[in-house]
Scaffold this motif. Structure first.
Motif, PDB file in Angstrom:
ATOM      1  N   LEU A 106       0.836  -1.206   0.000  1.00 28.38           N
ATOM      2  CA  LEU A 106       0.000   0.000   0.000  1.00 28.38           C
ATOM      3  C   LEU A 106       0.871   1.257   0.000  1.00 28.38           C
ATOM      4  N   GLY A 107       1.986   1.212   0.727  1.00 27.93           N
ATOM      5  CA  GLY A 107       2.920   2.330   0.706  1.00 27.93           C
ATOM      6  C   GLY A 107       3.509   2.546  -0.673  1.00 27.93           C
ATOM      7  N   LEU A 108       3.848   1.446  -1.367  1.00 28.35           N
ATOM      8  CA  LEU A 108       4.385   1.553  -2.721  1.00 28.35           C
ATOM      9  C   LEU A 108       3.342   2.076  -3.702  1.00 28.35           C
ATOM     10  N   ILE A 109       2.088   1.703  -3.499  1.00 28.74           N
ATOM     11  CA  ILE A 109       1.010   2.223  -4.350  1.00 28.74           C
ATOM     12  C   ILE A 109       0.910   3.734  -4.217  1.00 28.74           C
ATOM     13  N   VAL A 110       0.954   4.222  -2.989  1.00 31.12           N
ATOM     14  CA  VAL A 110       0.874   5.667  -2.758  1.00 31.12           C
ATOM     15  C   VAL A 110       2.061   6.377  -3.404  1.00 31.12           C
ATOM     16  N   ALA A 111       3.265   5.821  -3.206  1.00 29.26           N
ATOM     17  CA  ALA A 111       4.469   6.427  -3.788  1.00 29.26           C
ATOM     18  C   ALA A 111       4.403   6.427  -5.314  1.00 29.26           C
ATOM     19  N   ALA A 112       3.984   5.305  -5.890  1.00 29.60           N
ATOM     20  CA  ALA A 112       3.905   5.205  -7.353  1.00 29.60           C
ATOM     21  C   ALA A 112       2.893   6.191  -7.917  1.00 29.60           C
ATOM     22  N   PHE A 113       1.764   6.325  -7.251  1.00 25.91           N
ATOM     23  CA  PHE A 113       0.740   7.252  -7.754  1.00 25.91           C
ATOM     24  C   PHE A 113       1.236   8.687  -7.701  1.00 25.91           C
ATOM     25  N   ALA A 114       1.929   9.051  -6.630  1.00 26.38           N
ATOM     26  CA  ALA A 114       2.469  10.415  -6.518  1.00 26.38           C
ATOM     27  C   ALA A 114       3.497  10.681  -7.615  1.00 26.38           C
ATOM     28  N   LEU A 115       4.350   9.705  -7.893  1.00 23.17           N
ATOM     29  CA  LEU A 115       5.374   9.868  -8.926  1.00 23.17           C
ATOM     30  C   LEU A 115       4.756   9.938 -10.325  1.00 23.17           C
ATOM     31  N   VAL A 116       3.767   9.087 -10.587  1.00 21.67           N
ATOM     32  CA  VAL A 116       3.109   9.109 -11.893  1.00 21.67           C
ATOM     33  C   VAL A 116       2.365  10.422 -12.105  1.00 21.67           C
ATOM     34  N   ALA A 117       1.678  10.903 -11.060  1.00 23.16           N
ATOM     35  CA  ALA A 117       0.974  12.180 -11.167  1.00 23.16           C
ATOM     36  C   ALA A 117       1.948  13.317 -11.461  1.00 23.16           C
ATOM     37  N   THR A 118       3.116  13.269 -10.834  1.00 21.27           N
ATOM     38  CA  THR A 118       4.147  14.278 -11.113  1.00 21.27           C
ATOM     39  C   THR A 118       4.615  14.188 -12.557  1.00 21.27           C
ATOM     40  N   GLY A 119       4.811  12.958 -13.056  1.00 23.87           N
ATOM     41  CA  GLY A 119       5.233  12.767 -14.435  1.00 23.87           C
ATOM     42  C   GLY A 119       4.206  13.251 -15.440  1.00 23.87           C
ATOM     43  N   LEU A 120       2.921  13.081 -15.122  1.00 30.50           N
ATOM     44  CA  LEU A 120       1.873  13.571 -16.015  1.00 30.50           C
ATOM     45  C   LEU A 120       1.818  15.088 -16.041  1.00 30.50           C
ATOM     46  N   VAL A 123       6.436  17.169 -17.827  1.00 29.73           N
ATOM     47  CA  VAL A 123       7.035  16.327 -18.862  1.00 29.73           C
ATOM     48  C   VAL A 123       8.541  16.179 -18.656  1.00 29.73           C
ATOM     49  N   LYS A 124       9.209  17.274 -18.308  1.00 23.88           N
ATOM     50  CA  LYS A 124      10.665  17.253 -18.183  1.00 23.88           C
ATOM     51  C   LYS A 124      11.152  16.384 -17.022  1.00 23.88           C
ATOM     52  N   ALA A 125      10.260  16.107 -16.075  1.00 21.91           N
ATOM     53  CA  ALA A 125      10.652  15.302 -14.918  1.00 21.91           C
ATOM     54  C   ALA A 125      10.612  13.809 -15.199  1.00 21.91           C
ATOM     55  N   ARG A 126      10.055  13.408 -16.347  1.00 22.16           N
ATOM     56  CA  ARG A 126       9.846  11.983 -16.607  1.00 22.16           C
ATOM     57  C   ARG A 126      11.149  11.207 -16.733  1.00 22.16           C
ATOM     58  N   ARG A 127      12.185  11.827 -17.290  1.00 16.56           N
ATOM     59  CA  ARG A 127      13.453  11.116 -17.452  1.00 16.56           C
ATOM     60  C   ARG A 127      14.044  10.718 -16.101  1.00 16.56           C
ATOM     61  N   VAL A 128      13.829  11.560 -15.104  1.00 21.28           N
ATOM     62  CA  VAL A 128      14.318  11.251 -13.759  1.00 21.28           C
ATOM     63  C   VAL A 128      13.359  10.288 -13.066  1.00 21.28           C
ATOM     64  N   LEU A 129      12.062  10.464 -13.288  1.00 24.17           N
ATOM     65  CA  LEU A 129      11.059   9.664 -12.588  1.00 24.17           C
ATOM     66  C   LEU A 129      10.977   8.230 -13.100  1.00 24.17           C
ATOM     67  N   THR A 130      11.225   8.017 -14.398  1.00 24.42           N
ATOM     68  CA  THR A 130      11.055   6.681 -14.980  1.00 24.42           C
ATOM     69  C   THR A 130      11.916   5.616 -14.299  1.00 24.42           C
ATOM     70  N   PRO A 131      13.236   5.838 -14.086  1.00 23.63           N
ATOM     71  CA  PRO A 131      14.013   4.808 -13.378  1.00 23.63           C
ATOM     72  C   PRO A 131      13.511   4.550 -11.961  1.00 23.63           C
ATOM     73  N   VAL A 132      13.074   5.613 -11.278  1.00 21.06           N
ATOM     74  CA  VAL A 132      12.548   5.444  -9.920  1.00 21.06           C
ATOM     75  C   VAL A 132      11.255   4.649  -9.948  1.00 21.06           C
ATOM     76  N   LEU A 133      10.381   4.983 -10.895  1.00 19.09           N
ATOM     77  CA  LEU A 133       9.120   4.252 -11.019  1.00 19.09           C
ATOM     78  C   LEU A 133       9.354   2.806 -11.428  1.00 19.09           C
ATOM     79  N   TRP A 134      10.362   2.573 -12.255  1.00 19.02           N
ATOM     80  CA  TRP A 134      10.690   1.196 -12.618  1.00 19.02           C
ATOM     81  C   TRP A 134      11.081   0.405 -11.366  1.00 19.02           C
ATOM     82  N   LEU A 135      11.931   0.983 -10.523  1.00 23.14           N
ATOM     83  CA  LEU A 135      12.356   0.301  -9.304  1.00 23.14           C
ATOM     84  C   LEU A 135      11.173   0.054  -8.370  1.00 23.14           C
ATOM     85  N   VAL A 136      10.328   1.071  -8.193  1.00 23.38           N
ATOM     86  CA  VAL A 136       9.146   0.928  -7.328  1.00 23.38           C
ATOM     87  C   VAL A 136       8.220  -0.150  -7.863  1.00 23.38           C
TER      88      VAL A 136
END
Length: 243
Positions: A106-120, A123-136
């Motif tokens: 559930l903690g990972l779900i919350v973190a992933a949703f926050a990161l995906v919302a930031t990426g949406l 746009v420029k933050a996606r390159r940094v967020l993608t590796p983190v989201l992949w790990l999560v």
């Protein structure tokens, strides 16, 4: 009836987990080279992948809550209407392996949703967020092994490793089929992605071949560890059929 509901909830949750890992594996391993060659349309595909990831997270959250509710009812022996009595769900959440893994998920779900919302939104933050989201997403997927049959087996370490590899391979191959479909559908339009199709398909084919190999090896290994031998597999099946 409860068993059927559990099967459906687990299937939806595992499917959403596999898809989430597949999205960011495809984005990081397959789509990233296409982005480097300067194709602006790859950003549109990436945006669609992030939107798909958001819906996958919503499906994972809803199915996780349903799965937890059904597990509380199953473990406590209470009817579904009474399963969320404070004593029942607290006991399952804080005093069982299933509950501790669910806290992490559930903690990972919350973190992933926050990161995906930031990426949406950025746009420029996606390159940094993608590796983190992949790990999560990979941790989120492999944590399912900690509540699998392998976690309760006598050969715990080998069984967990096999399950984790099996899940990772499923995420990379099966979970990547939907992102690949999105990519190919976008390429059909008159945009500038045509020159990257061969590269993307080749990389995905290579990844798929590796994943299928891991699926076969880990599947055989897990079956051997859980059942013990091929003879035991067939004799126990026969015993159940006769019984």
């Amino acid at each position: 009836m409860l068993t059927a509901q559990l099967i459906i909830a687990r299937a939806v949750h595992i499917g959403a987990s596999i898809l989430l890992a597949g999205i960011f594996t495809f984005d990081l391993v397959i789509l990233a080279p296409a982005r480097r060659v300067g194709s602006g349309d790859s950003y549109e595909i990436e945006h669609r992948l992030f939107r798909l990831a958001a819906w996958s997270i919503v499906a994972a959250l809803l199915s996780a809550l349903l799965w937890f509710w059904l597990e509380v009812a199953s473990m406590s022996g209470l009817p579904l209407k009474s399963a969320f009595a404070a004593a029942a769900w607290r006991t399952v959440l804080f005093e069982t392996q299933f509950g501790r893994v669910w806290q992490l998920r559930l903690g990972l779900i919350v973190a992933a949703f926050a990161l995906v919302a930031t990426g949406l939104a950025k746009v420029k933050a996606r390159r940094v967020l993608t590796p983190v989201l992949w790990l999560v997403s990979v941790v989120f997927l492999v944590s399912l092994a900690w509540i699998s049959h392998a976690a309760a087996a006598s050969v715990r370490s080998l069984g967990l490793l096999g399950d984790m590899l099996h899940l990772c391979a499923a995420g990379g191959w099966i979970g990547g089929l939907v992102p690949l479909t999105i990519f190919l559908a976008r390429v059909r339009a008159p945009f500038s992605l045509g020159e990257t199709v061969a590269r993307v398909v080749h990389r995905f084919s290579t990844l798929s071949l590796c994943c299928v190999s891991v699926l076969v090896v880990s599947g055989i290994s897990n079956s051997w560890l859980l059942v013990g031998s091929i003879y035991a597999l067939f004799t126990r099946s026969e015993e159940r059929r006769v019984g």
